[in-house]
Design a protein around this motif. Structure first.
Motif: not given
Length: 332
Positions: A11, A38, A41, A45-47, A50, A61, A63
C-alpha cells in the motif's frame, strides 16, 4: 501453475516496489509467480506494478479492498496454485538466492521434523536512511529488546514465529490456516501460532536475508512501536496461554513515570522524605545510564556522531511499545 508463489502485500510503496519486484524476478528459482496485492494505493504503486506485469507475466496485480496485510495475504493465497507460498512486503527486497535458501532448508529439515515453515532474517539495507540504520542497530541490542529480529548466528534455529517464510501450501489447506484480518499487527505471530498449536515446527535461516527499510523519522517510528505493542497485547488476549511474565515488562515504561511523578509530588508537599524519593529515582538513573552506554556503543559501531539518535530511539521504542501494549490490554 508455478512451483512457488510469492505474495507481496503493498500500500503506497511507489518508492520501493520496483526494487522489491526486481529482486524477486532475479531469483535463482525461476518457476514462480509474484502476486502483488495492493491495498487501494493512492500513489503510483499500481501503475508501476502494471508496467512490470506487462513485460513479465509472472507478475500479477490483485486488489485488496480491506487494505490490511492479513486480507492481502489471504487473497494472495486464494489465487495461488503453487506447491509452495512465501510472503514479502513491498518495502523489502531480497538477494537472488533467497527462495533457494528457504526451499533447500525446507527440503532438508521437513524430513527430520513436522515442519511448517522456514523463515527469513531481517537485515538493514545499505542505502537505508541514517535514522533507519540507527533503529536497526538499536534493535539488535539487548537493551533494544528486539534482538531476535536480527542475528549473526550461522545456524538454522527453532523459533516460536517466523517472518517472510516459505510454507507448503498443502499444509496450510490441510490445517485450514489463514490470516486473522482483524490483526493489523502481529498477524504473522498469530498465523504461525495456529501451526504451532497443530504440532508443527518453525525454523529461521540466518542466510535467508530480507532487507527491510525502517521508518525514516522519530514520529513514524514511535507510531510503529505503539502499533506493535497494541498488536502484541491483542494476540495475548486472543491466546492468553502465550502470555509470559516478560511480555509485561513494557508496562513498566508506562507505570514507572506515573509512579515517579506521584512520589515527587508527595516529596514536594512534605508527605515523603528524600530517602524514598532517591530510592524511586534509582531505576530512572539506571535507565538513563544504559541509554547513554548503548548509544555510545552504536556511535562507535556506526562510526558517526549522528548515532546519538539512539538516545531518542531507545525511549521511543520502549515508551511506544509499552503504551501500545497497555492500549491493547484495555481495549474491548
Amino acid at each position: 501453475m508455478s512451483f512457488i508463489d510469492i505474495i507481496v502485500g503493498v500500500k503506497n510503496e511507489e518508492k520501493y516496489i520496483k526494487k522489491c519486484i526486481t529482486s524477486l524476478q532475479n531469483q535463482t528459482i525461476t518457476d514462480i509467480n509474484i502476486l502483488v496485492v495492493d491495498g487501494l494505493s493512492v500513489d503510483k504503486t499500481p501503475h508501476i506494478v502494471r508496467e512490470i506485469s506487462g513485460k513479465d507475466p509472472r507478475v500479477k496485480l490483485l486488489i485488496n479492498p480491506p487494505e490490511v496485510i492479513g486480507s492481502a495475504r489471504n487473497l494472495g493465497l486464494e489465487h495461488s496454485g503453487a506447491e509452495y507460498v512465501a510472503y514479502l512486503d513491498g518495502h523489502c527486497y531480497v538477494g537472488p538466492d533467497w527462495l533457494e535458501t528457504l526451499y533447500k532448508s525446507f527440503e532438508k529439515y521437513h524430513k527430520q521434523c513436522r515442519l511448517a515453515a522456514v523463515g527469513s532474517t531481517y537485515s538493514s539495507p545499505p542505502d537505508d536512511s541514517f535514522f533507519g540504520k540507527t533503529i536497526a542497530l538499536a534493535q539488535q541490542t539487548i537493551f533494544g529488546g528486539f534482538g531476535t529480529s536480527y542475528t549473526s548466528s550461522q545456524k538454522v534455529v527453532l523459533v516460536e514465529t517466523v517472518a517472510f517464510a516459505l510454507y507448503q501450501r498443502s499444509t496450510l489447506e490441510k490445517e485450514n490456516v489463514t490470516y486473522d484480518e482483524s490483526m493489523t499487527q502481529c498477524e504473522d505471530t498469530d498465523f504461525n501460532y495456529q501451526l504451532v498449536k497443530a504440532g508443527y515446527k518453525l525454523l529461521r535461516h540466518p542466510q535467508a536475508l530480507v532487507y527491510q527499510y525502517r521508518r525514516p523519522n522519530s514520529r513514524e517510528f514511535y507510531r510503529q512501536m505503539v502499533n506493535y505493542g497494541e498488536g502484541r497485547a491483542k494476540f495475548a488476549r486472543k491466546h492468553p496461554e502465550t502470555l509470559k511474565w516478560y511480555h509485561l515488562i513494557p508496562l513498566i515504561f508506562i507505570i514507572y513515570p506515573a509512579l515517579f511523578l506521584i512520589i515527587l509530588l508527595l516529596y514536594l508537599t512534605g508527605y515523603l522524605g528524600i530517602n524514598i524519593l532517591l530510592l524511586v529515582l534509582i531505576p530512572l538513573l539506571l535507565y538513563v545510564f544504559l541509554d547513554m552506554v548503548y548509544t555510545m556503543m552504536l556511535v562507535v559501531k556506526l562510526g558517526n556522531w549522528r548515532g546519538i539518535y539512539s538516545l531518542l530511539v531507545f525511549p521511543l521504542e520502549h515508551w511506544g511499545y509499552g503504551l501500545g501494549f497497555l492500549k491493547g490490554l484495555l481495549k474491548r
